[in-house]
Design a protein around this motif. Structure first.
Motif, mmCIF file in Angstrom:
data_model
loop_
_atom_site.group_PDB
_atom_site.id
_atom_site.type_symbol
_atom_site.label_atom_id
_atom_site.label_comp_id
_atom_site.label_asym_id
_atom_site.label_seq_id
_atom_site.Cartn_x
_atom_site.Cartn_y
_atom_site.Cartn_z
ATOM 1 N N SER A 69 -2.834 76.124 12.625
ATOM 2 C CA SER A 69 -1.668 76.976 12.795
ATOM 3 C C SER A 69 -1.733 78.216 11.904
ATOM 4 O O SER A 69 -1.119 79.241 12.214
ATOM 5 N N ARG A 70 -2.466 78.134 10.811
ATOM 6 C CA ARG A 70 -2.652 79.300 9.952
ATOM 7 C C ARG A 70 -3.656 80.278 10.562
ATOM 8 O O ARG A 70 -3.453 81.494 10.543
ATOM 9 N N LEU A 71 -4.721 79.733 11.120
ATOM 10 C CA LEU A 71 -5.771 80.581 11.680
ATOM 11 C C LEU A 71 -5.443 81.061 13.084
ATOM 12 O O LEU A 71 -5.884 82.140 13.498
ATOM 13 N N LEU A 72 -4.686 80.253 13.837
ATOM 14 C CA LEU A 72 -4.302 80.590 15.211
ATOM 15 C C LEU A 72 -2.780 80.497 15.308
ATOM 16 O O LEU A 72 -2.238 79.482 15.738
ATOM 17 N N PRO A 73 -2.073 81.540 14.916
ATOM 18 C CA PRO A 73 -0.607 81.451 14.836
ATOM 19 C C PRO A 73 0.091 81.335 16.184
ATOM 20 O O PRO A 73 1.255 80.944 16.231
ATOM 21 N N VAL A 74 -0.608 81.667 17.274
ATOM 22 C CA VAL A 74 -0.008 81.556 18.605
ATOM 23 C C VAL A 74 -0.721 80.424 19.339
ATOM 24 O O VAL A 74 -1.871 80.559 19.768
ATOM 25 N N LEU A 75 -0.032 79.291 19.472
ATOM 26 C CA LEU A 75 -0.588 78.129 20.159
ATOM 27 C C LEU A 75 0.413 77.648 21.195
ATOM 28 O O LEU A 75 1.619 77.666 20.955
ATOM 29 N N PRO A 76 -0.063 77.188 22.350
ATOM 30 C CA PRO A 76 0.868 76.703 23.377
ATOM 31 C C PRO A 76 1.549 75.413 22.953
ATOM 32 O O PRO A 76 0.937 74.544 22.336
ATOM 33 N N VAL A 77 2.821 75.306 23.293
ATOM 34 C CA VAL A 77 3.560 74.074 23.004
ATOM 35 C C VAL A 77 3.055 72.945 23.887
ATOM 36 O O VAL A 77 2.891 71.797 23.435
ATOM 37 N N ALA A 78 2.799 73.250 25.148
ATOM 38 C CA ALA A 78 2.223 72.287 26.087
ATOM 39 C C ALA A 78 0.882 72.817 26.544
ATOM 40 O O ALA A 78 0.774 73.998 26.908
ATOM 41 N N ALA A 79 -0.148 71.977 26.526
ATOM 42 C CA ALA A 79 -1.488 72.470 26.868
ATOM 43 C C ALA A 79 -2.400 71.325 27.245
ATOM 44 O O ALA A 79 -2.228 70.182 26.797
ATOM 45 N N ARG A 80 -3.375 71.663 28.098
ATOM 46 C CA ARG A 80 -4.526 70.791 28.327
ATOM 47 C C ARG A 80 -5.556 71.153 27.267
ATOM 48 O O ARG A 80 -5.918 72.323 27.106
ATOM 49 N N VAL A 81 -6.035 70.151 26.543
ATOM 50 C CA VAL A 81 -6.868 70.365 25.366
ATOM 51 C C VAL A 81 -8.170 69.583 25.520
ATOM 52 O O VAL A 81 -8.161 68.418 25.941
ATOM 53 N N LEU A 82 -9.272 70.215 25.147
ATOM 54 C CA LEU A 82 -10.579 69.570 25.155
ATOM 55 C C LEU A 82 -11.062 69.449 23.717
ATOM 56 O O LEU A 82 -11.088 70.433 22.976
#
Length: 221
Positions: free
Chosen positions: A36-49
């Motif tokens: 969250s520090r390095l990528l401040p914009v992350l989806p709340v809901a997501a398909r993740v690999l």
């Protein structure tokens, strides 16, 4: 220090059991917290690999931190996945964390169009690092958030010995041996920069996170 590759798979039952029972909670949680520090914009809901998920400890930590994420964990070692599936079931997260056996680059990934791609401690196992970066590109949705963490190779034998002595401590001999081998097999930040350039992934940044970890992160168009 010259790189010394190690086996790509950790599929021995002794190794898998040692890793599953070891306490990696502090470094694993630190790596999860850094996203969250390095990528401040992350989806709340997501398909993740999650590439190279091993016994799924990191996958589960991400699942707890981001309740809207559906995570596909991929690993080539069935011994690791067997233990990981037990961990997922015990955590009650089988509906959101699914583990798949796939040995890159020969086996297909479980899907494509992922909004987040994660990987921890896979890169240093690969004899051909482009295998990881090609998988990232193939699996990514437009705008994907990428977060890859790994060990980084020490500059010399003295530095390597200090790291092994500091962080192996009372761990079983197999973990101490594997940690040393992994440090020798790891890449430097400069080498990872070159890999990204070759893969056409210049949008991703490389940063030293700790005295032994690096992170590759960013968003891909």
């Amino acid at each position: 220090m010259q790189r010394q590759p190690e086996p790509e798979l950790m599929d021995a039952a002794e190794q898998a059991a040692a890793y599953a029972s070891a306490d990696f909670s502090a470094p694993h949680q630190f790596l999860v917290d850094q996203i969250s520090r390095l990528l401040p914009v992350l989806p709340v809901a997501a398909r993740v690999l999650d590439l190279g998920c091993g016994p799924a400890d990191v996958s589960l930590r991400f699942a707890r931190a981001f309740p809207g994420w559906q995570i596909d964990g991929v690993d080539g070692a069935e011994a690791m996945l067997k233990l990981g599936r037990a961990q997922v079931a015990a955590a009650g997260l089988a509906a959101r964390v699914r583990l798949h056996r796939a040995l890159l680059p020969n086996d297909p990934l479980p899907g494509a169009g992922y909004q987040v791609i994660l990987s921890n401690s896979l890169l240093h196992h690969l004899h051909r690092p482009q295998v990881l970066w090609q998988a990232v590109r193939a699996a990514a949705a437009p705008g994907v958030a990428v977060y890859v963490t790994d060990l980084r190779r020490p500059a010399d034998e003295g530095s390597l010995r200090r790291l092994v002595d500091t962080y192996s401590g009372p761990e079983p001999a197999v973990l101490r041996r594997d940690f040393e081998a992994s440090l020798r097999a790891a890449f430097t930040p400069q080498e990872v920069h070159a890999q990204l350039g070759l893969a056409g992934l210049q949008e991703l940044a490389v940063r030293e996170l700790t005295d032994r970890h690096l992170a590759v992160f960013g968003y891909l168009r």
